[in-house]
Design a protein around this motif. Structure first.
Motif, PDB file in Angstrom:
ATOM      1  N   UNK A  78     115.776  84.844  21.203  1.00 28.70           N
ATOM      2  CA  UNK A  78     115.924  85.213  19.787  1.00 28.70           C
ATOM      3  C   UNK A  78     115.525  84.067  18.872  1.00 28.70           C
ATOM      4  N   UNK A  79     115.388  82.856  19.429  1.00 32.36           N
ATOM      5  CA  UNK A  79     114.909  81.713  18.668  1.00 32.36           C
ATOM      6  C   UNK A  79     113.431  81.442  18.926  1.00 32.36           C
ATOM      7  N   UNK A  80     112.751  82.381  19.576  1.00 33.62           N
ATOM      8  CA  UNK A  80     111.305  82.302  19.673  1.00 33.62           C
ATOM      9  C   UNK A  80     110.725  81.781  20.954  1.00 33.62           C
ATOM     10  N   UNK A  81     111.493  81.716  22.045  1.00 37.06           N
ATOM     11  CA  UNK A  81     110.971  81.186  23.300  1.00 37.06           C
ATOM     12  C   UNK A  81     110.363  82.293  24.159  1.00 37.06           C
ATOM     13  N   UNK A  82     109.050  82.280  24.403  1.00 38.75           N
ATOM     14  CA  UNK A  82     108.434  83.286  25.270  1.00 38.75           C
ATOM     15  C   UNK A  82     108.886  83.132  26.718  1.00 38.75           C
ATOM     16  N   UNK A  83     109.157  81.890  27.121  1.00 39.18           N
ATOM     17  CA  UNK A  83     109.653  81.641  28.478  1.00 39.18           C
ATOM     18  C   UNK A  83     111.001  82.328  28.682  1.00 39.18           C
ATOM     19  N   UNK A  84     111.884  82.173  27.712  1.00 42.09           N
ATOM     20  CA  UNK A  84     113.209  82.784  27.809  1.00 42.09           C
ATOM     21  C   UNK A  84     113.125  84.301  27.765  1.00 42.09           C
ATOM     22  N   UNK A  85     112.165  84.825  27.040  1.00 42.86           N
ATOM     23  CA  UNK A  85     112.001  86.275  26.961  1.00 42.86           C
ATOM     24  C   UNK A  85     111.696  86.865  28.343  1.00 42.86           C
ATOM     25  N   UNK A 135     102.167  91.551  25.108  1.00 37.10           N
ATOM     26  CA  UNK A 135     101.761  90.910  26.359  1.00 37.10           C
ATOM     27  C   UNK A 135     100.620  89.918  26.160  1.00 37.10           C
ATOM     28  N   UNK A 136      99.680  90.236  25.272  1.00 33.74           N
ATOM     29  CA  UNK A 136      98.557  89.323  25.059  1.00 33.74           C
ATOM     30  C   UNK A 136      99.014  88.003  24.463  1.00 33.74           C
ATOM     31  N   UNK A 137     100.028  88.044  23.599  1.00 34.64           N
ATOM     32  CA  UNK A 137     100.561  86.828  23.007  1.00 34.64           C
ATOM     33  C   UNK A 137     101.289  85.998  24.052  1.00 34.64           C
ATOM     34  N   UNK A 138     102.090  86.653  24.884  1.00 33.95           N
ATOM     35  CA  UNK A 138     102.800  85.941  25.945  1.00 33.95           C
ATOM     36  C   UNK A 138     101.798  85.332  26.920  1.00 33.95           C
ATOM     37  N   UNK A 139     100.751  86.091  27.267  1.00 37.93           N
ATOM     38  CA  UNK A 139      99.743  85.568  28.204  1.00 37.93           C
ATOM     39  C   UNK A 139      99.076  84.315  27.657  1.00 37.93           C
ATOM     40  N   UNK A 218      99.703  91.820  30.872  1.00 35.48           N
ATOM     41  CA  UNK A 218     100.986  92.265  31.415  1.00 35.48           C
ATOM     42  C   UNK A 218     101.265  91.670  32.785  1.00 35.48           C
ATOM     43  N   UNK A 219     100.234  91.163  33.449  1.00 29.01           N
ATOM     44  CA  UNK A 219     100.450  90.522  34.742  1.00 29.01           C
ATOM     45  C   UNK A 219     101.338  89.298  34.624  1.00 29.01           C
ATOM     46  N   UNK A 220     101.176  88.514  33.543  1.00 25.23           N
ATOM     47  CA  UNK A 220     102.006  87.326  33.342  1.00 25.23           C
ATOM     48  C   UNK A 220     103.469  87.720  33.128  1.00 25.23           C
ATOM     49  N   UNK A 221     103.668  88.755  32.335  1.00 21.47           N
ATOM     50  CA  UNK A 221     105.034  89.200  32.047  1.00 21.47           C
ATOM     51  C   UNK A 221     105.684  89.763  33.300  1.00 21.47           C
ATOM     52  N   UNK A 222     104.996  90.698  33.963  1.00 19.65           N
ATOM     53  CA  UNK A 222     105.573  91.351  35.135  1.00 19.65           C
ATOM     54  C   UNK A 222     105.783  90.364  36.278  1.00 19.65           C
ATOM     55  N   UNK A 280     107.257  77.684  19.243  1.00 19.34           N
ATOM     56  CA  UNK A 280     107.379  78.932  18.507  1.00 19.34           C
ATOM     57  C   UNK A 280     106.015  79.457  18.078  1.00 19.34           C
ATOM     58  N   UNK A 281     105.010  78.569  17.979  1.00 16.77           N
ATOM     59  CA  UNK A 281     103.681  79.020  17.575  1.00 16.77           C
ATOM     60  C   UNK A 281     103.068  79.973  18.595  1.00 16.77           C
ATOM     61  N   UNK A 282     103.586  79.938  19.830  1.00 15.83           N
ATOM     62  CA  UNK A 282     103.024  80.808  20.867  1.00 15.83           C
ATOM     63  C   UNK A 282     103.703  82.162  20.904  1.00 15.83           C
ATOM     64  N   UNK A 283     104.564  82.438  19.920  1.00 17.00           N
ATOM     65  CA  UNK A 283     105.422  83.610  20.020  1.00 17.00           C
ATOM     66  C   UNK A 283     105.417  84.385  18.708  1.00 17.00           C
ATOM     67  N   UNK A 284     104.258  84.788  18.275  1.00 11.28           N
ATOM     68  CA  UNK A 284     104.159  85.428  16.959  1.00 11.28           C
ATOM     69  C   UNK A 284     103.993  86.935  17.033  1.00 11.28           C
ATOM     70  N   UNK A 285     103.523  87.432  18.128  1.00  6.03           N
ATOM     71  CA  UNK A 285     103.234  88.858  18.179  1.00  6.03           C
ATOM     72  C   UNK A 285     104.214  89.639  19.006  1.00  6.03           C
ATOM     73  N   UNK A 286     104.415  90.880  18.627  1.00  8.74           N
ATOM     74  CA  UNK A 286     105.291  91.775  19.362  1.00  8.74           C
ATOM     75  C   UNK A 286     104.583  93.122  19.432  1.00  8.74           C
ATOM     76  N   UNK A 287     104.941  93.880  20.452  1.00  8.44           N
ATOM     77  CA  UNK A 287     104.388  95.223  20.546  1.00  8.44           C
ATOM     78  C   UNK A 287     105.406  96.238  20.057  1.00  8.44           C
ATOM     79  N   UNK A 288     104.912  97.267  19.471  1.00 14.77           N
ATOM     80  CA  UNK A 288     105.800  98.365  19.051  1.00 14.77           C
ATOM     81  C   UNK A 288     105.413  99.597  19.840  1.00 14.77           C
TER      82      UNK A 288
END
Length: 289
Positions: A78-85, A135-139, A218-222, A280-288
């Protein structure tokens, strides 16, 4: 899925994940109660077979000890960490697996409705988290040295060995009518572990390996989620065997695989996620959805 960009404020990130945060908070409370009760309440699992009781308690111990990881990952995400997500989603996946079994396979006890609540909360919290991931932002948060091949090889090997090991236990029933060892110990019935492993874990592990090798976002996330799930579940399986050994039960014939999954999952989770930039700069996009 369409990407959106939110204002770069902590409050907006918090708001965006608010339903998942509420459900995860309830999960933390309920799973702490349920797992502690499994360890502390005498007779809670007595309706199950004698061989299953130590396995349930062994998993309760690991579940209880892993809850701080879930809580911290939610806080950091919730503080912007893609790793924690990724860790948050992976932990919800582990708990969904755990409480699917508890709600559908454990002998009925006073915590049944709590198991059902945990099954539903983990399912919808996981959907809420994954449904908001770009997923593209996380990747893009992963650097060029990310060990994609090592992670993909581990996930593929895990899927192969898990699938072959469990099929090897089941196929003799088709040819000779011999029940798998876990079912013999449980006195017959069905075995939800085979259903979840062969129907979900094996295919998802293969899919994650293929997508990661192809650099699909999505491969990075999964892959990250499957590594977290493998690490915690592997530790739970080792704990189950430990509790069983203390009661004089034989060790699982697949113990070597459980060691590989636990150690490999832990080591590769750390290695993989270390290459995910946590700024936090790596964590700007979200999917809806």
């Amino acid at each position: 899925m369409t990407g959106i960009t939110l204002p770069e404020t902590r409050s907006s990130v918090s708001w965006f994940f608010r339903p998942a945060e509420i459900m995860t908070t309830l999960i933390l409370i309920f799973s702490a109660i349920a797992s502690f009760a499994g360890l502390a309440v005498a007779g809670l699992y007595d309706g199950n077979s004698a061989s299953l009781i130590p396995a349930l308690q062994g998993q309760d111990l690991v579940t209880l000890l892993s809850l701080p990881v879930l809580g911290y990952s939610m806080f950091a995400a919730r503080h912007g960490s893609p790793r924690a997500l990724i860790v948050w989603a992976g932990m919800l996946g582990y708990l969904l697996y755990t409480y699917t079994g508890a709600s559908m396979a454990y002998d009925y006890n006073v915590f049944y409705l709590m198991y059902v609540a945990l099954f539903a909360l983990n399912l919808f919290a996981l959907v809420a988290v994954v449904g908001r991931i770009a997923s593209s932002t996380i990747a893009r948060a992963f650097d060029q040295r990310t060990p994609r091949r090592a992670v993909a090889a581990f996930l593929a090997l895990m899927a192969f060995m898990l699938g072959m090991g469990e099929l090897d236990q089941n196929l003799p029933y088709l040819t000779e009518g011999i029940l798998p060892q876990p079912l013999q110990q449980a006195g017959g019935g069905t075995y939800f572990v085979y259903t979840l492993d062969l129907g979900l874990i094996v295919p998802l592990s293969i899919l994650a390996a293929v997508w990661l090798l192809r650099r699909q976002p999505w491969g990075y996330v999964l892959a990250g989620c499957m590594l977290i799930k493998a690490a915690i579940m592997g530790l739970a399986l080792l704990s189950m065997n430990g509790f069983g050994a203390l009661r004089g039960l034989p060790l699982d014939s697949m113990l070597g695989l459980w060691v590989m999954i636990a150690v490999g999952g832990l080591v590769l989770s750390v290695w993989f996620l270390r290459h995910c930039r946590n700024e936090r700069d790596s964590y700007r996009g979200y999917d809806r959805l």
